[in-house]
Design a protein around this motif. Sequence first.
Motif, PDB file in Angstrom:
ATOM      1  N   LEU A  77       0.812  -1.222   0.000  1.00 19.61           N
ATOM      2  CA  LEU A  77       0.000   0.000   0.000  1.00 19.61           C
ATOM      3  C   LEU A  77       0.844   1.270   0.000  1.00 19.61           C
ATOM      4  O   LEU A  77       0.322   2.362  -0.221  1.00 19.61           O
ATOM      5  N   ALA A  78       2.161   1.147   0.232  1.00 20.39           N
ATOM      6  CA  ALA A  78       3.052   2.313   0.301  1.00 20.39           C
ATOM      7  C   ALA A  78       3.531   2.650  -1.106  1.00 20.39           C
ATOM      8  O   ALA A  78       4.624   2.246  -1.530  1.00 20.39           O
ATOM      9  N   THR A  79       2.713   3.370  -1.858  1.00 18.98           N
ATOM     10  CA  THR A  79       3.008   3.646  -3.263  1.00 18.98           C
ATOM     11  C   THR A  79       3.838   4.916  -3.463  1.00 18.98           C
ATOM     12  O   THR A  79       4.202   5.216  -4.601  1.00 18.98           O
ATOM     13  N   MET A  80       4.135   5.651  -2.391  1.00 21.17           N
ATOM     14  CA  MET A  80       4.919   6.870  -2.573  1.00 21.17           C
ATOM     15  C   MET A  80       6.337   6.550  -3.013  1.00 21.17           C
ATOM     16  O   MET A  80       6.882   5.511  -2.678  1.00 21.17           O
ATOM     17  N   ARG A  81       6.910   7.447  -3.816  1.00 18.54           N
ATOM     18  CA  ARG A  81       8.233   7.223  -4.381  1.00 18.54           C
ATOM     19  C   ARG A  81       9.308   7.385  -3.324  1.00 18.54           C
ATOM     20  O   ARG A  81       9.281   8.293  -2.498  1.00 18.54           O
ATOM     21  N   ALA A  82      10.299   6.480  -3.377  1.00 19.22           N
ATOM     22  CA  ALA A  82      11.443   6.560  -2.478  1.00 19.22           C
ATOM     23  C   ALA A  82      12.627   7.226  -3.155  1.00 19.22           C
ATOM     24  O   ALA A  82      13.679   7.372  -2.562  1.00 19.22           O
ATOM     25  N   GLY A  83      12.444   7.624  -4.403  1.00 12.91           N
ATOM     26  CA  GLY A  83      13.527   8.211  -5.178  1.00 12.91           C
ATOM     27  C   GLY A  83      13.621   7.530  -6.528  1.00 12.91           C
ATOM     28  O   GLY A  83      13.617   6.293  -6.601  1.00 12.91           O
ATOM     29  N   GLY A  84      13.648   8.321  -7.600  1.00 10.79           N
ATOM     30  CA  GLY A  84      13.709   7.733  -8.927  1.00 10.79           C
ATOM     31  C   GLY A  84      12.398   7.071  -9.291  1.00 10.79           C
ATOM     32  O   GLY A  84      11.317   7.603  -9.048  1.00 10.79           O
ATOM     33  N   VAL A  85      12.479   5.872  -9.871  1.00 10.21           N
ATOM     34  CA  VAL A  85      11.281   5.174 -10.327  1.00 10.21           C
ATOM     35  C   VAL A  85      10.771   4.160  -9.308  1.00 10.21           C
ATOM     36  O   VAL A  85       9.732   3.536  -9.533  1.00 10.21           O
ATOM     37  N   LEU A  86      11.466   3.967  -8.199  1.00 13.54           N
ATOM     38  CA  LEU A  86      11.101   2.958  -7.215  1.00 13.54           C
ATOM     39  C   LEU A  86      10.267   3.559  -6.100  1.00 13.54           C
ATOM     40  O   LEU A  86      10.455   4.716  -5.714  1.00 13.54           O
ATOM     41  N   ILE A 140      15.974  -1.604 -16.122  1.00 14.39           N
ATOM     42  CA  ILE A 140      15.510  -1.468 -14.735  1.00 14.39           C
ATOM     43  C   ILE A 140      14.138  -2.110 -14.562  1.00 14.39           C
ATOM     44  O   ILE A 140      13.873  -2.811 -13.578  1.00 14.39           O
ATOM     45  N   GLU A 141      13.263  -1.895 -15.545  1.00 14.43           N
ATOM     46  CA  GLU A 141      11.907  -2.427 -15.419  1.00 14.43           C
ATOM     47  C   GLU A 141      11.888  -3.950 -15.509  1.00 14.43           C
ATOM     48  O   GLU A 141      11.077  -4.602 -14.855  1.00 14.43           O
ATOM     49  N   TRP A 142      12.785  -4.549 -16.306  1.00 14.27           N
ATOM     50  CA  TRP A 142      12.818  -6.012 -16.362  1.00 14.27           C
ATOM     51  C   TRP A 142      13.179  -6.579 -14.989  1.00 14.27           C
ATOM     52  O   TRP A 142      12.549  -7.543 -14.524  1.00 14.27           O
ATOM     53  N   ALA A 143      14.189  -5.994 -14.344  1.00 17.08           N
ATOM     54  CA  ALA A 143      14.551  -6.438 -12.995  1.00 17.08           C
ATOM     55  C   ALA A 143      13.416  -6.181 -12.015  1.00 17.08           C
ATOM     56  O   ALA A 143      13.143  -6.988 -11.108  1.00 17.08           O
ATOM     57  N   HIS A 144      12.722  -5.051 -12.200  1.00 12.85           N
ATOM     58  CA  HIS A 144      11.584  -4.715 -11.353  1.00 12.85           C
ATOM     59  C   HIS A 144      10.495  -5.779 -11.463  1.00 12.85           C
ATOM     60  O   HIS A 144       9.955  -6.256 -10.456  1.00 12.85           O
ATOM     61  N   GLU A 145      10.178  -6.189 -12.690  1.00 13.32           N
ATOM     62  CA  GLU A 145       9.137  -7.190 -12.895  1.00 13.32           C
ATOM     63  C   GLU A 145       9.569  -8.565 -12.385  1.00 13.32           C
ATOM     64  O   GLU A 145       8.727  -9.377 -11.980  1.00 13.32           O
ATOM     65  N   LEU A 146      10.861  -8.833 -12.409  1.00 11.94           N
ATOM     66  CA  LEU A 146      11.364 -10.075 -11.826  1.00 11.94           C
ATOM     67  C   LEU A 146      11.000 -10.156 -10.348  1.00 11.94           C
ATOM     68  O   LEU A 146      10.537 -11.197  -9.857  1.00 11.94           O
TER      69      LEU A 146
END
Length: 463
Positions: A77-86, A140-146
């Motif tokens: 539920l914590a959808t706020m950005r921590a920096g960059g795209v994450l 970055i997104e491929w690793a994210h989806e992993l």
Amino acid sequence: MSIVATRVRMGDALSAARRRVPAVAGVTAVAAVAGGLGLAAAGLGPWSLAGAAVILLIGLAAVDLALIPVLAMPATLATMRAGGVLSFADLVLAAASVAALIKLRGRGGVALQPLIWAGLAYLVVILPTLILNRFSANYIEWAHELFLVIGSLVVGFVIAREGRAKAAFGLYGLACSAIGVAAGVIALQSFASTGAFQAVYLGDLHKNTIGGMLAAALVIAYARPRWLDWPGWFSNLVLLCSGIGVAASQSRQGMVGALVGVFIVSLRSPAIGRWARRAIWAAGVPIVFLVWQQVSSQLASGNQFNSAYQRLAWYAQSIDVWHSSPIFGVGLRWWYTSIFGVSFQPPNAELEVLTCVGVVGLLGFFAMFAGSSWVLLRIDPMYGTVGAAVVLARFTQAQFDLYWVAGQASLLWIVAGACIGAMVRDAAERPELALAAPAPAPLPSRANPSRPNPPRPNRGALR
């Protein structure tokens, strides 16, 4: 004797004091860190929250490594950005995935392999887009989806296998209940001041995020699998508050997704009576009518800036982007670049996947969902029903909204992994079922075919 007794009492007092030292030191350290973070929050903002999250994860790891995966579920539920795209949800999921892999150690993990292979089917077939489209967001997104798929499956599996499902799902249910109550209060305040119900936004939580997250909580509370061990009052509380939140958010995709999930549960759960099943189906009719009426009204209004017309425009632009590379796509997160002169994430799962990874990737995407749903629907309904319901509810929501978003794209796979983990845990805790199974008939001996060999002990079962 008095001197001896005094020395004994002094020794006991010193021992008690030594036992209190770690607790006092821990409380002092927590107070110091909390004070430091409070001062840092004024100047550092999100970085102070990131520091607090890191300290919390370290503390949980020191107590029990399995507690970090537990935190990953409410952290969706914590959808706020921590920096960059994450987002913060991504960071917690990454830490939870590492901890879950350490805790996995092969104990029953073979049961999770079909879901792992279904997720890898998608992640492998989209590898060509990493070669053909060379920009950082793609990698970055491929690793994210992993992490969103494979990492979430392992996290959910470890949560349930380690007996932490009640805590993880309970924290998520409590958080969704609080969001639902807050959304309901804001909706009533808006109605009191304007005379009309308006869509609710809570800080960084978009109305469709609220609807999607609370729809999953509603389905889980309605299914209420026995392995979750939720008391009836708590399940009803989460069901009521989540329903209020979904209605207050006015998220049409959340309403339809919740309806699909509840429909699947009502069909497969033996605990749902005939009249309760009919009542659920009857309640779905006005929901479908309401959604259809709202969409039709927006299309008939001629307002080119409402959500329905905006989606039609995005659909057309997505098709144009896809035509530039129909087989392998133009790259993950292409909207972060300036290649096409437009920057929007397609609000439809198929169009999003088509533009990013092409027809090949879309086939892998369908294989991931079809394979996972087939596995969950094939196992014991006591375990697989809630997983299949949440997975298919999320897939339905993604027909009208974004799919690859932090939190929502990981929650369904956490739930799916937890279903398998709960099944493995229950099987391990009840070995008497295997011992009670009838032994196979002994085979005849070679010396005397009419005389069977003496039965051998079942050494595997005795272990």
